[in-house]
Design a protein around this motif. Structure first.
Motif, short mmCIF file in Angstrom:
data_model
loop_
_atom_site.label_atom_id
_atom_site.label_comp_id
_atom_site.label_asym_id
_atom_site.label_seq_id
_atom_site.Cartn_x
_atom_site.Cartn_y
_atom_site.Cartn_z
N PRO A 240 0.80 -1.23 0.00
CA PRO A 240 0.00 0.00 0.00
C PRO A 240 0.83 1.27 0.00
N GLU A 241 1.95 1.24 0.68
CA GLU A 241 2.80 2.43 0.77
C GLU A 241 3.33 2.84 -0.60
N LYS A 242 3.73 1.86 -1.40
CA LYS A 242 4.27 2.14 -2.73
C LYS A 242 3.18 2.65 -3.67
N ILE A 243 1.97 2.11 -3.56
CA ILE A 243 0.87 2.56 -4.41
C ILE A 243 0.48 3.99 -4.05
N SER A 244 0.48 4.30 -2.76
CA SER A 244 0.20 5.67 -2.33
C SER A 244 1.26 6.63 -2.87
N TYR A 245 2.50 6.18 -2.85
CA TYR A 245 3.59 6.99 -3.41
C TYR A 245 3.36 7.27 -4.89
N ALA A 246 2.91 6.26 -5.65
CA ALA A 246 2.66 6.42 -7.07
C ALA A 246 1.50 7.39 -7.31
N VAL A 247 0.47 7.31 -6.49
CA VAL A 247 -0.66 8.25 -6.60
C VAL A 247 -0.19 9.67 -6.34
N ASP A 248 0.69 9.84 -5.37
CA ASP A 248 1.25 11.17 -5.10
C ASP A 248 2.04 11.68 -6.32
N LEU A 249 2.77 10.79 -6.98
CA LEU A 249 3.50 11.18 -8.19
C LEU A 249 2.54 11.67 -9.28
N ILE A 250 1.43 10.97 -9.44
CA ILE A 250 0.43 11.38 -10.42
C ILE A 250 -0.07 12.79 -10.10
N ASN A 251 -0.38 13.01 -8.84
CA ASN A 251 -0.91 14.32 -8.44
C ASN A 251 0.12 15.44 -8.60
N GLU A 252 1.39 15.12 -8.44
CA GLU A 252 2.44 16.14 -8.54
C GLU A 252 2.61 16.68 -9.95
N GLN A 253 2.08 15.99 -10.96
CA GLN A 253 2.31 16.41 -12.34
C GLN A 253 1.51 17.65 -12.74
N GLU A 254 0.46 17.96 -11.97
CA GLU A 254 -0.34 19.16 -12.23
C GLU A 254 -0.81 19.23 -13.68
N SER A 255 -1.29 18.13 -14.20
CA SER A 255 -1.75 18.07 -15.58
C SER A 255 -3.18 18.58 -15.71
N ASP A 256 -3.58 18.86 -16.95
CA ASP A 256 -4.94 19.33 -17.22
C ASP A 256 -5.93 18.17 -17.31
N LEU A 257 -5.44 17.01 -17.71
CA LEU A 257 -6.32 15.87 -18.00
C LEU A 257 -5.61 14.58 -17.58
N LEU A 258 -6.37 13.64 -17.01
CA LEU A 258 -5.81 12.34 -16.64
C LEU A 258 -6.53 11.25 -17.41
N LEU A 259 -5.75 10.38 -18.07
CA LEU A 259 -6.31 9.30 -18.87
C LEU A 259 -5.74 7.96 -18.43
N PHE A 260 -6.63 6.98 -18.26
CA PHE A 260 -6.24 5.62 -17.88
C PHE A 260 -6.67 4.67 -19.00
N THR A 261 -5.69 3.94 -19.56
CA THR A 261 -5.96 3.17 -20.77
C THR A 261 -6.12 1.66 -20.53
N GLY A 262 -6.82 1.28 -19.47
CA GLY A 262 -7.32 -0.08 -19.36
C GLY A 262 -6.55 -1.06 -18.51
N ASP A 263 -7.23 -2.17 -18.18
CA ASP A 263 -6.76 -3.24 -17.29
C ASP A 263 -6.68 -2.76 -15.85
#
Length: 411
Positions: free
Chosen positions: A179-202
């Motif tokens: 769980p700690e590593k997945i939370s870290y990855a989610v924080d990385l996603i949030n740090e990107q400050e992007s306009d749009l987030l896309l998830f391409t399956g699975d």
């Protein structure tokens, strides 16, 4: 079936014999040899036992992944050892034949003894994948990399110049164990400050329940100004297990689709939506899975309904084989396609500007990174999670950031 099993065990037997020959030549210490034999035998028994217990109605489990990892850890190094020693045996045979026919010492053994140096080389070569696979299972599988690319278009609407997209793909939540590593990855996603987030399956390996422990974690992905959108991948259809009834399979599929809502993503099922910025707009198109080697449920015509050729379009399609097979020749003209699926095989060598190789390139022409055809782009994400082999070697889990830029006209 019996003949196939016989051949399989014969091959394993040959590999084990050769591997032991390397150890035997390398060391004369009996307890070391004995420990090697015991560990090898226990590993084989464990692997065979676990594979006989594999339940097609359940699919991949954490124990199955451990078994796959152990099998690769045992098999690949020993295959390399066997290859080196078979080459040595070829040379020993040539030397022995020459000695025999040239009437050298007839009382000497026909084959020269194995050289300790060759066994050292074989063991040294085998140590590389052995240590790499251990690294992949302990560190590599959560060694997230943020990869950034800037893409230039002549016809990008002015208001979208500098528009940033974060892409993730192939979550495979049923494989997670930290769980700690997945939370870290989610924080990385949030740090990107992007306009749009896309998830391409699975989103899962097979069952909707695999995602349940991780829903709260993925809900922490912040809302993006232009939304969070997703599509389905091949694993989301429950095709890789045997179901007790069609009703259970269909319910699982509906539950998987609902997971996207639960983590605040808008799932696109062969449909499109318009993203508006100022007086300009671009079209986001999402198709269900379409793969050359998998069921073709993606419908480009339906997904791009009411769109014109000149509209700027971003397409999400899980399997990159779709790009050459249909997308490139489609009349609607898709500017950017985002895919995943391959995971980069979770094994390969990547040194930017020097080498990019993985065994998956012999199956998929486009398998990782950025591809261009007639000023139209495909990006293949290397995947967020992992599947089957519980690790990554050389091909790391990826969070992609793409910036769209208007190409300046040369006067």
């Amino acid at each position: 079936m019996a003949f196939s099993l016989f051949i399989l065990f014969l091959i394993i037997g040959v590999i084990e014999i050769y591997a032991f020959q390397a150890v035997k030549t390398f060391t004369k210490v009996k307890w070391v040899r004995l420990c090697y034999v015991i560990i090898s035998l226990m590993s084989i028994v464990f692997i065979v036992y676990q594979f006989t217990r594999f339940d097609r109605s359940v699919g991949q489990t954490p124990m199955f992944m451990i078994t796959v990892g152990l099998m690769l850890l045992v098999l690949i190094p020993k295959l390399l050892i066997t290859s080196v020693l078979i080459l040595e045996d070829g040379l020993r045979l040539i030397v022995g034949s020459r000695n025999y026919f040239n009437n050298y010492d007839k009382e000497a053994s026909f084959l020269p003894e194995r050289r300790r140096f060759i066994s050292k080389v074989a063991l040294g070569i085998a140590a590389v994948p052995f240590l790499s696979l251990i690294y992949g299972m302990t560190v590599g599988k959560y060694n997230y990399k943020v990869l950034r690319h800037t893409l230039f278009f002549d016809d990008l609407p002015d208001a979208f110049d500098g528009f940033k997209i974060t892409q993730i793909s192939d979550i495979h939540s049923g494989s997670f164990d930290n769980p700690e590593k997945i939370s870290y990855a989610v924080d990385l996603i949030n740090e990107q400050e992007s306009d749009l987030l896309l998830f391409t399956g699975d989103i899962v390996n097979t069952n909707a329940t695999e995602m349940h422990p991780w829903i709260d974690t993925f809900k922490k992905i912040k809302n993006h100004e232009f939304g969070k959108y997703s599509i389905l991948g091949n694993h989301d259809y429950g095709e890789y297990v045997e179901w007790k009834s069609e009703e259970l399979k269909n319910k699982n599929f509906e539950d998987i689709k609902d997971l996207h809502r639960q983590i605040d993503f808008k799932l696109l099922l062969n449909e499109n939506t318009k993203l508006k910025k100022g007086n300009d707009e671009i079209a986001l198109v999402g198709v269900e899975n379409w793969g050359v080697k998998f069921k073709k449920v993606g419908d480009l015509n339906k997904a791009s309904e009411n769109l014109k050729k000149e509209d700027f379009k971003i397409l999400m399609s899980h399997d990159p084989s779709h790009w050459d097979a249909e997308i490139n020749t489609h009349e609607k003209d898709f500017h950017l396609t985002l895919s995943g699926h391959t995971h980069g095989f979770q094994f390969g060598i990547e040194i930017p500007g020097v080498i990019k190789w993985s065994p998956v390139e012999y199956v998929y022409k486009q398998w990782a990174g950025l591809y261009v055809n007639m000023e139209r782009y495909l990006y293949v994400n290397r995947g967020f999670g992992f599947h089957a082999y519980p690790g990554r070697v050389g091909i790391m889990p990826e969070i992609t950031v793409l910036e769209l830029k208007k190409r300046k006209k040369v006067v």
